[in-house]
Design a protein around this motif. Structure first.
Motif, PDB file in Angstrom:
ATOM      1  N   GLY A   1       0.804  -1.213   0.000  1.00 37.83           N
ATOM      2  CA  GLY A   1       0.000   0.000   0.000  1.00 37.83           C
ATOM      3  C   GLY A   1       0.839   1.266   0.000  1.00 37.83           C
ATOM      4  N   SER A   2       0.141   2.405   0.023  1.00 35.16           N
ATOM      5  CA  SER A   2       0.802   3.710  -0.036  1.00 35.16           C
ATOM      6  C   SER A   2       0.250   4.648   1.022  1.00 35.16           C
ATOM      7  CB  SER A   2       0.586   4.344  -1.416  1.00 35.16           C
ATOM      8  OG  SER A   2       1.146   3.556  -2.440  1.00 35.16           O
ATOM      9  N   LEU A   3       1.096   5.558   1.440  1.00 34.39           N
ATOM     10  CA  LEU A   3       0.715   6.634   2.341  1.00 34.39           C
ATOM     11  C   LEU A   3       1.520   7.865   1.986  1.00 34.39           C
ATOM     12  CD1 LEU A   3       0.633   4.993   5.919  1.00 34.39           C
ATOM     13  CD2 LEU A   3      -1.328   5.939   4.687  1.00 34.39           C
TER      14      LEU A   3
ATOM     15  N   ASN B   1       4.589   1.017  -2.144  1.00 35.72           N
ATOM     16  CA  ASN B   1       5.035  -0.359  -1.953  1.00 35.72           C
ATOM     17  C   ASN B   1       5.535  -0.593  -0.522  1.00 35.72           C
ATOM     18  OD1 ASN B   1       5.670  -3.020  -2.568  1.00 35.72           O
ATOM     19  ND2 ASN B   1       7.659  -2.508  -3.454  1.00 35.72           N
ATOM     20  N   LEU B   2       4.721  -0.203   0.418  1.00 31.43           N
ATOM     21  CA  LEU B   2       5.111  -0.292   1.826  1.00 31.43           C
ATOM     22  C   LEU B   2       5.299  -1.735   2.266  1.00 31.43           C
ATOM     23  CD1 LEU B   2       2.895   2.577   3.193  1.00 31.43           C
ATOM     24  CD2 LEU B   2       5.353   2.381   3.560  1.00 31.43           C
ATOM     25  N   LYS B   3       6.267  -1.927   3.159  1.00 28.49           N
ATOM     26  CA  LYS B   3       6.608  -3.241   3.677  1.00 28.49           C
ATOM     27  C   LYS B   3       6.421  -3.243   5.193  1.00 28.49           C
ATOM     28  CE  LYS B   3      10.186  -3.711   0.128  1.00 28.49           C
ATOM     29  NZ  LYS B   3      11.616  -3.972  -0.130  1.00 28.49           N
TER      30      LYS B   3
ATOM     31  N   VAL C   1       3.047   4.890  11.438  1.00 31.25           N
ATOM     32  CA  VAL C   1       2.792   4.136  10.206  1.00 31.25           C
ATOM     33  C   VAL C   1       2.864   2.654  10.554  1.00 31.25           C
ATOM     34  CG1 VAL C   1       3.646   3.534   7.919  1.00 31.25           C
ATOM     35  CG2 VAL C   1       3.660   5.926   8.682  1.00 31.25           C
ATOM     36  N   THR C   2       1.804   1.927  10.248  1.00 29.96           N
ATOM     37  CA  THR C   2       1.759   0.504  10.531  1.00 29.96           C
ATOM     38  C   THR C   2       1.444  -0.249   9.239  1.00 29.96           C
ATOM     39  OG1 THR C   2       0.970   0.909  12.774  1.00 29.96           O
ATOM     40  CG2 THR C   2       0.689  -1.315  11.902  1.00 29.96           C
ATOM     41  N   VAL C   3       2.324  -1.165   8.876  1.00 33.06           N
ATOM     42  CA  VAL C   3       2.149  -1.951   7.656  1.00 33.06           C
ATOM     43  C   VAL C   3       2.010  -3.418   8.051  1.00 33.06           C
ATOM     44  CG1 VAL C   3       3.030  -2.514   5.377  1.00 33.06           C
ATOM     45  CG2 VAL C   3       3.607  -0.300   6.439  1.00 33.06           C
TER      46      VAL C   3
END
Length: 123
Positions: free
Chosen positions: A16-18, A84-86, A119-121
Motif C-alpha cells: 500500500g501507499s501513504l 510499496n510499503l513493507k 505508520v503501521t504496515v
C-alpha cells in the motif's frame, strides 16, 4: 523552539501507499534542509530522506525507489510519498529541519522533535 507537526500516518497492507506531511514555520522552512526520520521501539531514530531548499534529495538504501520526499515552499510543508510499503516500514515517523546542505543536516544533533505520526504496515 520551532514547532514541527507531522501527519498522514495510518495502517495499510503490504504494498500500500501513504503520504506523510510535515508543517513548520515559514522563516525556517525557506532556508533549511528538511528530513524524515523513523523510529521503532528500542531503536534509535533512522534517517529516511532529506531534501534541501533547492530540491536535492538523499534516501536511505532501504527506501530508495519506493519513497519520494518533496516540499511545497508556498505551504511551508514537506511530504513523504511512500509506495510499496513493507512491514519493516512500520515505525513512528518524525520530521526535522536544519542546515542548508545534506552533509550538514546529517551531522546535526536534533533535540527538538514533534509528536510524530505512526505508520503501521501489516496484513
Amino acid at each position: 523552539q520551532v514547532q514541527l507537526v507531522e501527519s498522514g500516518g495510518g495502517a495499510v497492507q503490504p504494498g500500500g501507499s501513504l503520504t506523510l506531511s510535515c508543517e513548520t514555520v515559514a522563516i525556517v522552512f525557506k532556508v533549511a534542509a528538511m528530513g524524515w526520520f523513523r523510529q521503532t521501539p528500542g531503536n534509535q531514530r533512522e534517517l529516511v530522506a532529506v531534501i534541501t531548499t533547492r530540491g536535492v534529495t538523499e534516501y536511505a538504501d532501504s527506501v530508495k525507489g519506493r519513497f519520494t520526499v518533496s516540499r511545497d515552499n508556498a505551504k511551508n510543508t514537506m511530504y513523504l510519498q511512500m509506495n510499496n510499503l513493507k512491514p519493516e516500514d512500520t515505525a513512528v515517523y518524525y520530521c526535522n529541519q536544519g542546515g542548508v546542505t545534506i552533509p550538514v543536516f546529517k551531522e546535526m544533533d536534533f533535540t527538538n522533535w514533534g509528536q510524530g505520526t505512526q505508520v503501521t504496515v501489516s496484513s
